[in-house]
Design an enzyme around this catalytic site. Structure first.
Site, short mmCIF file in Angstrom:
data_model
loop_
_atom_site.label_atom_id
_atom_site.label_comp_id
_atom_site.label_asym_id
_atom_site.label_seq_id
_atom_site.Cartn_x
_atom_site.Cartn_y
_atom_site.Cartn_z
N TYR A 109 1.18 -1.78 -0.24
CA TYR A 109 -0.10 -0.06 0.18
C TYR A 109 1.06 0.86 -0.25
CZ TYR A 109 -3.97 -3.40 1.10
OH TYR A 109 -4.84 -4.11 1.12
N ASN A 132 -12.36 -0.51 -4.91
CA ASN A 132 -12.57 -0.65 -5.71
C ASN A 132 -13.91 -1.93 -6.57
OD1 ASN A 132 -12.01 -2.09 -8.16
ND2 ASN A 132 -10.20 -2.97 -7.48
N CYS A 140 -7.03 -5.10 -7.66
CA CYS A 140 -6.55 -4.56 -6.50
C CYS A 140 -5.59 -5.52 -5.50
CB CYS A 140 -7.64 -4.28 -6.10
SG CYS A 140 -9.27 -5.45 -5.82
N HIS A 141 -5.98 -7.21 -5.91
CA HIS A 141 -5.25 -8.04 -5.83
C HIS A 141 -3.88 -8.07 -5.56
CE1 HIS A 141 -5.90 -9.11 -9.47
NE2 HIS A 141 -4.64 -10.45 -9.43
N GLU A 167 -1.70 -16.33 -11.27
CA GLU A 167 -0.48 -14.98 -12.56
C GLU A 167 0.61 -15.18 -12.08
OE1 GLU A 167 -1.33 -11.04 -11.06
OE2 GLU A 167 -3.32 -11.38 -11.80
#
Length: 182
Positions: A109, A132, A140-141, A167
């Site tokens: 963050y 979001n 946002c993950h 990912e």
């Protein structure tokens, strides 16, 4: 954010559909030809059921459904569908920052706050991140705690971990549900 030729929603209606995914059904809405929401079933802070005033129109969402399918198959790392998330100027600034975090990577963050020119505003960035409205596409993950640990996620930490594993090439690719919100 490419052109979506298939989206032709009425100017006064929100169109909606559900898209099946390995992490459970996704509720997707669009207005004026752009995606406005993508919510997971049982997502915190969001209704996972369509509003009665919305109009179901599955045909409006062919492109986003195809892009999500390719993403979950490990064949797509970015999204081209037009987006129109509703939020404050600061929230939209944070959400734009989220879209710059490369596929398969994470940031804290605080790092995101510094990246958008708001160093020291990591808590405010965290709050905006949590609001979001277009999860997965606005990733946002990919934001984690400063210690490298997973922190809150509207879809639940198990989904966040699953998306990060996908990912990074360590998650389950392709069809089949993994039992989230079914």
């Amino acid at each position: 954010m490419g052109t979506q030729t298939g989206m032709t929603t009425d100017m006064t209606d929100t169109a909606w559909t559900t898209v099946d995914s390995p992490i459970g059904p996704l509720l997707v809405t669009a207005e004026h030809g752009a995606i406005t929401r993508l919510w997971m079933s049982e997502q915190c802070h969001q209704a996972s059921q369509p509003d009665p005033s919305w109009v179901r129109d599955d045909s409006v969402f062919d492109e986003v459904a195809d892009e999500l399918e390719a993403y979950f198959a490990g064949e797509r790392t970015t999204f081209d569908v037009p987006l129109a998330p509703a939020g404050t100027q600061f929230q939209r600034q944070v959400w734009d920052g989220l879209r710059t975090i490369p596929y398969g990577t994470t940031c804290s963050y605080g790092e995101l706050a510094a990246q958008i020119g708001r160093a020291g505003a990591s808590r405010a960035v965290g709050l905006a991140n949590g609001r979001n409205p277009i999860s997965i596409i606005i990733p946002c993950h990919r934001v984690i705690g400063s210690s490298g640990t997973l922190t809150g996620y509207g879809g639940g930490l198990a989904r966040k971990q699953w998306l990060l594993d996908l990912e990074r090439g360590t998650g389950q690719l392709g069809g089949g549900s993994v039992g989230f919100g079914q």
